[in-house]
Design a protein around this motif. Structure first.
Motif, PDB file in Angstrom:
ATOM      1  N   GLU A 113       0.976  -1.192  -0.065  1.00  0.00           N
ATOM      2  CA  GLU A 113      -0.228   0.047  -0.014  1.00  0.00           C
ATOM      3  C   GLU A 113       0.834   1.332  -0.073  1.00  0.00           C
ATOM      4  N   LYS A 114       2.013   1.139   0.580  1.00  0.00           N
ATOM      5  CA  LYS A 114       2.635   2.376   1.045  1.00  0.00           C
ATOM      6  C   LYS A 114       3.445   2.639  -0.405  1.00  0.00           C
ATOM      7  N   LEU A 115       3.993   1.346  -1.162  1.00  0.00           N
ATOM      8  CA  LEU A 115       4.635   1.376  -2.230  1.00  0.00           C
ATOM      9  C   LEU A 115       3.680   1.905  -3.475  1.00  0.00           C
ATOM     10  N   TYR A 116       2.362   1.703  -3.388  1.00  0.00           N
ATOM     11  CA  TYR A 116       1.331   2.136  -4.406  1.00  0.00           C
ATOM     12  C   TYR A 116       1.208   3.462  -4.216  1.00  0.00           C
ATOM     13  N   ALA A 117       1.234   4.097  -2.850  1.00  0.00           N
ATOM     14  CA  ALA A 117       0.932   5.250  -2.601  1.00  0.00           C
ATOM     15  C   ALA A 117       1.890   6.286  -3.212  1.00  0.00           C
ATOM     16  N   LYS A 118       3.137   5.677  -3.095  1.00  0.00           N
ATOM     17  CA  LYS A 118       4.680   6.556  -3.321  1.00  0.00           C
ATOM     18  C   LYS A 118       4.609   6.301  -5.087  1.00  0.00           C
ATOM     19  N   VAL A 119       4.366   5.315  -5.591  1.00  0.00           N
ATOM     20  CA  VAL A 119       4.182   5.445  -7.091  1.00  0.00           C
ATOM     21  C   VAL A 119       3.454   6.381  -7.588  1.00  0.00           C
ATOM     22  N   ASN A 120       2.315   6.543  -7.141  1.00  0.00           N
ATOM     23  CA  ASN A 120       1.152   7.369  -7.374  1.00  0.00           C
ATOM     24  C   ASN A 120       1.506   8.677  -7.398  1.00  0.00           C
ATOM     25  N   GLU A 121       2.394   9.029  -6.155  1.00  0.00           N
ATOM     26  CA  GLU A 121       2.982  10.318  -5.919  1.00  0.00           C
ATOM     27  C   GLU A 121       4.002  10.740  -7.209  1.00  0.00           C
ATOM     28  N   ILE A 122       4.869   9.925  -7.257  1.00  0.00           N
ATOM     29  CA  ILE A 122       5.766   9.960  -8.380  1.00  0.00           C
ATOM     30  C   ILE A 122       5.438  10.052  -9.565  1.00  0.00           C
ATOM     31  N   ARG A 123       4.094   9.415  -9.947  1.00  0.00           N
ATOM     32  CA  ARG A 123       3.497   9.584 -11.302  1.00  0.00           C
ATOM     33  C   ARG A 123       2.868  11.030 -11.350  1.00  0.00           C
ATOM     34  N   GLN A 124       2.409  11.557 -10.338  1.00  0.00           N
ATOM     35  CA  GLN A 124       1.901  12.801 -10.285  1.00  0.00           C
ATOM     36  C   GLN A 124       2.809  13.870 -10.451  1.00  0.00           C
ATOM     37  N   GLN A 125       3.867  13.705  -9.919  1.00  0.00           N
ATOM     38  CA  GLN A 125       5.098  14.574  -9.844  1.00  0.00           C
ATOM     39  C   GLN A 125       5.805  14.555 -11.491  1.00  0.00           C
ATOM     40  N   VAL A 126       5.651  13.487 -12.176  1.00  0.00           N
ATOM     41  CA  VAL A 126       6.300  13.497 -13.257  1.00  0.00           C
ATOM     42  C   VAL A 126       5.476  13.974 -14.357  1.00  0.00           C
ATOM     43  N   GLU A 127       4.041  13.784 -14.122  1.00  0.00           N
ATOM     44  CA  GLU A 127       3.079  14.675 -15.033  1.00  0.00           C
ATOM     45  C   GLU A 127       3.303  16.197 -14.858  1.00  0.00           C
ATOM     46  N   SER A 128       3.663  16.393 -13.520  1.00  0.00           N
ATOM     47  CA  SER A 128       3.853  17.887 -13.267  1.00  0.00           C
ATOM     48  C   SER A 128       5.082  18.527 -14.107  1.00  0.00           C
ATOM     49  N   VAL A 129       6.015  17.714 -14.086  1.00  0.00           N
ATOM     50  CA  VAL A 129       7.445  17.988 -14.771  1.00  0.00           C
ATOM     51  C   VAL A 129       7.150  18.048 -16.178  1.00  0.00           C
ATOM     52  N   ARG A 130       6.509  17.035 -16.709  1.00  0.00           N
ATOM     53  CA  ARG A 130       6.156  17.039 -18.104  1.00  0.00           C
ATOM     54  C   ARG A 130       5.366  18.148 -18.525  1.00  0.00           C
ATOM     55  N   GLY A 131       4.449  18.474 -17.766  1.00  0.00           N
ATOM     56  CA  GLY A 131       3.648  19.795 -18.340  1.00  0.00           C
ATOM     57  C   GLY A 131       4.535  21.212 -18.035  1.00  0.00           C
ATOM     58  N   SER A 132       5.130  21.232 -17.109  1.00  0.00           N
ATOM     59  CA  SER A 132       6.185  22.313 -17.192  1.00  0.00           C
ATOM     60  C   SER A 132       7.151  22.335 -18.311  1.00  0.00           C
ATOM     61  N   VAL A 133       7.582  21.165 -18.610  1.00  0.00           N
ATOM     62  CA  VAL A 133       8.624  21.022 -19.714  1.00  0.00           C
ATOM     63  C   VAL A 133       7.767  21.489 -20.962  1.00  0.00           C
ATOM     64  N   GLU A 134       6.881  21.236 -21.052  1.00  0.00           N
ATOM     65  CA  GLU A 134       5.980  21.336 -22.329  1.00  0.00           C
ATOM     66  C   GLU A 134       5.750  23.031 -22.526  1.00  0.00           C
ATOM     67  N   GLU A 135       5.481  23.621 -21.437  1.00  0.00           N
ATOM     68  CA  GLU A 135       5.144  24.909 -21.227  1.00  0.00           C
ATOM     69  C   GLU A 135       6.191  25.822 -21.555  1.00  0.00           C
TER      70      GLU A 135
END
Length: 118
Positions: A18-40
């Motif tokens: 459960e902790k690993l799943y939560a951490k993976v989701n957190e990292i996924r959100q961070q990656v999506e945020s970084v991807r959006g910033s890079v595109e902008e």
């Protein structure tokens, strides 16, 4: 006792999953945020490059109109920056701004002061 310790081990594994799943989701959100910033940022850089190209074309046209050899000026600036580093580049920009600004500043000073108008 064997079943109790097995249940505890399974619970620990489930908690870690459960902790690993939560951490993976957190990292996924961070990656999506970084991807959006890079595109902008990529979009902004493209717009700035386009604007810079337009400004360069205008400056070159004005320089040619005034009889300034653009290639010679660029070569001189490049030679100074290779010899002196960044400080020479700043000085050459100031020289060109001063020479262009001397004629314009007299006009701008009288029009922009507000003392002549009042």
């Amino acid at each position: 006792m064997g079943l109790g310790s097995t249940a505890k081990k399974l619970q620990k594994v489930a908690d870690m999953a459960e902790k690993l799943y939560a951490k993976v989701n957190e990292i996924r959100q961070q990656v999506e945020s970084v991807r959006g910033s890079v595109e902008e940022t990529e979009s902004r850089v493209g717009a700035l490059e386009h604007e810079l190209a337009e400004q360069r074309a205008l400056v070159e046209a004005l320089a040619e109109e005034q009889g300034v050899d653009v290639d010679a000026v660029l070569e001189a600036v490049e030679a100074e920056s290779e010899g002196d580093g960044d400080s020479a580049g700043d000085g050459s920009e100031g020289d060109s701004a001063d020479s262009a600004g001397d004629g314009a500043s007299a006009d701008d000073g009288t029009d922009g002061d507000g003392t002549d108008d009042t």
